[in-house]
Design a protein around this motif. Structure first.
Motif, PDB file in Angstrom:
ATOM      1  N   ALA A   1       0.835  -1.210   0.000  1.00 61.62           N
ATOM      2  CA  ALA A   1       0.000   0.000   0.000  1.00 61.62           C
ATOM      3  C   ALA A   1       0.864   1.253   0.000  1.00 61.62           C
ATOM      4  CB  ALA A   1      -0.928   0.000   1.213  1.00 61.62           C
ATOM      5  N   VAL A   2       1.959   1.217   0.734  1.00 57.60           N
ATOM      6  CA  VAL A   2       2.872   2.374   0.771  1.00 57.60           C
ATOM      7  C   VAL A   2       3.419   2.652  -0.619  1.00 57.60           C
ATOM      8  CG1 VAL A   2       5.094   3.203   1.655  1.00 57.60           C
ATOM      9  CG2 VAL A   2       3.487   2.047   3.196  1.00 57.60           C
ATOM     10  N   ILE A   3       3.794   1.589  -1.347  1.00 56.48           N
ATOM     11  CA  ILE A   3       4.306   1.736  -2.721  1.00 56.48           C
ATOM     12  C   ILE A   3       3.220   2.317  -3.620  1.00 56.48           C
ATOM     13  CG2 ILE A   3       5.099   0.466  -4.753  1.00 56.48           C
ATOM     14  CD1 ILE A   3       6.456  -1.506  -2.809  1.00 56.48           C
ATOM     15  N   ALA A   4       1.990   1.788  -3.491  1.00 54.53           N
ATOM     16  CA  ALA A   4       0.896   2.238  -4.349  1.00 54.53           C
ATOM     17  C   ALA A   4       0.561   3.706  -4.131  1.00 54.53           C
ATOM     18  CB  ALA A   4      -0.339   1.375  -4.096  1.00 54.53           C
ATOM     19  N   LEU A   5       0.642   4.172  -2.890  1.00 54.45           N
ATOM     20  CA  LEU A   5       0.277   5.551  -2.567  1.00 54.45           C
ATOM     21  C   LEU A   5       1.204   6.579  -3.216  1.00 54.45           C
ATOM     22  CD1 LEU A   5      -0.634   5.074   1.191  1.00 54.45           C
ATOM     23  CD2 LEU A   5      -2.180   5.933  -0.571  1.00 54.45           C
ATOM     24  N   ARG A   6       2.355   6.131  -3.667  1.00 57.19           N
ATOM     25  CA  ARG A   6       3.302   7.053  -4.289  1.00 57.19           C
ATOM     26  C   ARG A   6       2.894   7.423  -5.711  1.00 57.19           C
ATOM     27  NH1 ARG A   6       8.355   3.316  -2.408  1.00 57.19           N
ATOM     28  NH2 ARG A   6       8.298   3.813  -0.178  1.00 57.19           N
ATOM     29  N   ARG A   7       1.908   6.705  -6.248  1.00 55.05           N
ATOM     30  CA  ARG A   7       1.527   6.918  -7.640  1.00 55.05           C
ATOM     31  C   ARG A   7       0.017   6.937  -7.782  1.00 55.05           C
ATOM     32  NH1 ARG A   7       1.051   2.745 -11.798  1.00 55.05           N
ATOM     33  NH2 ARG A   7       0.810   3.779 -13.797  1.00 55.05           N
ATOM     34  N   GLY A   8      -0.498   7.875  -8.535  1.00 57.98           N
ATOM     35  CA  GLY A   8      -1.919   7.938  -8.840  1.00 57.98           C
ATOM     36  C   GLY A   8      -2.757   8.439  -7.679  1.00 57.98           C
ATOM     37  N   TYR A   9      -4.043   8.133  -7.743  1.00 53.53           N
ATOM     38  CA  TYR A   9      -5.006   8.514  -6.713  1.00 53.53           C
ATOM     39  C   TYR A   9      -5.398   7.270  -5.921  1.00 53.53           C
ATOM     40  CZ  TYR A   9      -5.325  12.689  -9.598  1.00 53.53           C
ATOM     41  OH  TYR A   9      -5.019  13.824 -10.310  1.00 53.53           O
ATOM     42  N   SER A  10      -5.914   7.476  -4.716  1.00 51.68           N
ATOM     43  CA  SER A  10      -6.220   6.327  -3.868  1.00 51.68           C
ATOM     44  C   SER A  10      -7.535   6.504  -3.127  1.00 51.68           C
ATOM     45  CB  SER A  10      -5.097   6.103  -2.838  1.00 51.68           C
ATOM     46  OG  SER A  10      -3.860   5.847  -3.467  1.00 51.68           O
ATOM     47  N   LEU A  11      -8.342   5.450  -3.151  1.00 52.86           N
ATOM     48  CA  LEU A  11      -9.494   5.319  -2.267  1.00 52.86           C
ATOM     49  C   LEU A  11      -9.130   4.243  -1.254  1.00 52.86           C
ATOM     50  CD1 LEU A  11     -12.457   5.303  -4.832  1.00 52.86           C
ATOM     51  CD2 LEU A  11     -11.661   7.218  -3.441  1.00 52.86           C
ATOM     52  N   VAL A  12      -9.308   4.539   0.025  1.00 52.40           N
ATOM     53  CA  VAL A  12      -8.804   3.653   1.079  1.00 52.40           C
ATOM     54  C   VAL A  12      -9.937   3.278   2.019  1.00 52.40           C
ATOM     55  CG1 VAL A  12      -7.146   3.416   2.966  1.00 52.40           C
ATOM     56  CG2 VAL A  12      -6.536   4.751   0.934  1.00 52.40           C
ATOM     57  N   MET A  13     -10.146   1.972   2.226  1.00 56.51           N
ATOM     58  CA  MET A  13     -11.111   1.490   3.213  1.00 56.51           C
ATOM     59  C   MET A  13     -10.407   0.464   4.090  1.00 56.51           C
ATOM     60  SD  MET A  13     -14.766  -0.505   2.771  1.00 56.51           S
ATOM     61  CE  MET A  13     -15.735   0.934   2.309  1.00 56.51           C
ATOM     62  N   LEU A  14      -9.975   0.893   5.269  1.00 58.83           N
ATOM     63  CA  LEU A  14      -9.260   0.029   6.199  1.00 58.83           C
ATOM     64  C   LEU A  14      -9.881   0.134   7.584  1.00 58.83           C
ATOM     65  CD1 LEU A  14      -5.601   0.830   5.088  1.00 58.83           C
ATOM     66  CD2 LEU A  14      -6.925  -1.199   4.524  1.00 58.83           C
ATOM     67  N   ASP A  15      -9.724  -0.931   8.366  1.00 58.10           N
ATOM     68  CA  ASP A  15     -10.333  -0.965   9.691  1.00 58.10           C
ATOM     69  C   ASP A  15      -9.617  -0.048  10.678  1.00 58.10           C
ATOM     70  OD1 ASP A  15     -12.120  -2.878   8.760  1.00 58.10           O
ATOM     71  OD2 ASP A  15     -10.743  -4.512   9.232  1.00 58.10           O
TER      72      ASP A  15
END
Length: 292
Positions: A139-153
């Motif tokens: 997730a840390v790698i993914a957040l460096r690129r593009g936009y993010s929708l996040v649903m975590l507990d």
């Protein structure tokens, strides 16, 4: 191909090997495993994904058939260097990361389905990242690129994920938690409004005696739900009656909240026959138990 796999996965539950295959392909596209890299052994992946060794093997064999992975005798399994062409196609698109803690739960599946449709409509690439316990790096790698929708507990502010979220705050939307204090746009439902809608819906259907089944009663969000329900029941039930109709399910780890709910409901009706015609609950697993 991956975008289509994600869409199919979110519409209906898929076999575990297909979920494992998607996770591996997502890890490759996100840069966790690069072309030419050796991936972990089948047994290590089975432990990481909490699935059987044979399930991982089937997922890997299909990826080998798709020319995404290649097996090298006596050496292991590697990301096919030729797959870089597919990755390059993806890199030309805007990425929408969909970061979740589960593929299986109904709410997360709906979140993924909506996210994939949104990405496809805009011509973006949907990149699904499922966090395993203690595994935040994808997730840390993914957040460096593009936009993010996040649903975590749960997200710790000082974890690597929490830090990455704050750094990418202008490209992130959190769904299900209020994190405006972190400077991150958040989408969260109003607890009072949600419970009022549910109770009024049941009353419109003719129910007057309404119970509540709650899991993790110490959770602040659940406490708020119960408090609203108690306020709305106070005009028809006594404090003692309200207390009787609040069923608390404290499921131990690795046990079934659905089964615990069934037991709680059976016990309740054993003591209070013909009382309560409807129940509210704080989760879909509890709803299955109530219906059963």
């Amino acid at each position: 191909m991956l975008g289509q796999s994600i869409m199919e996965l979110t519409i209906s539950p898929k076999p575990k090997y297909e979920v494992a295959k998607l996770r591996l392909e997502t890890a490759i596209l996100s840069g966790e495993y690069k072309p030419g890299d050796q991936i972990p052994s089948e047994r290590d992946l089975a432990l990481l994904y909490n699935i059987s060794y044979m399930t991982v093997r089937r997922a890997i064999l299909e990826l080998v058939s798709d020319n995404i992975l290649e097996r090298r005798a006596q050496k292991g399994t590697f990301v096919n260097a030729y797959y870089q062409k597919e990755i390059n196609k993806t890199l030309t698109k805007t990425v929408l990361n969909l970061i979740v803690s589960s593929y299986e739960a109904g709410l997360q599946r709906e979140f993924l389905s909506i996210g994939v449709r949104l990405a496809n409509k805009k011509g973006w690439f949907p990149n699904v990242v499922r966090l395993s316990e203690g595994q935040q790096e994808p997730a840390v790698i993914a957040l460096r690129r593009g936009y993010s929708l996040v649903m975590l507990d749960d997200i710790s502010p000082n974890s690597s994920l929490g830090i990455a979220l704050r750094k990418a705050s202008n490209k992130v939307v959190i769904v299900g938690q209020v994190m405006s204090s972190w400077g991150i746009t958040s989408v969260h439902y109003n607890v009072r409004h949600a419970v009022e809608l549910a109770v009024n819906h049941l009353r419109d259907a003719g129910h007057r005696d309404i119970g509540f089944v709650v899991q993790y009663p110490a959770d602040l969000n659940n406490q708020m739900k119960v408090a609203v329900w108690e306020d709305m029941m106070a005009d028809t039930l006594s404090p003692q009656e309200i207390g009787e109709r609040l069923l608390q399910v404290n499921t131990k780890r690795y046990q079934s909240p659905t089964e615990d709910t069934v037991n709680a409901i059976v016990s309740f009706f054993g003591e209070h026959p013909r009382r309560v015609s409807a129940f509210l609950c704080s989760g879909e697993e509890l709803a299955l138990g109530i219906l059963a």
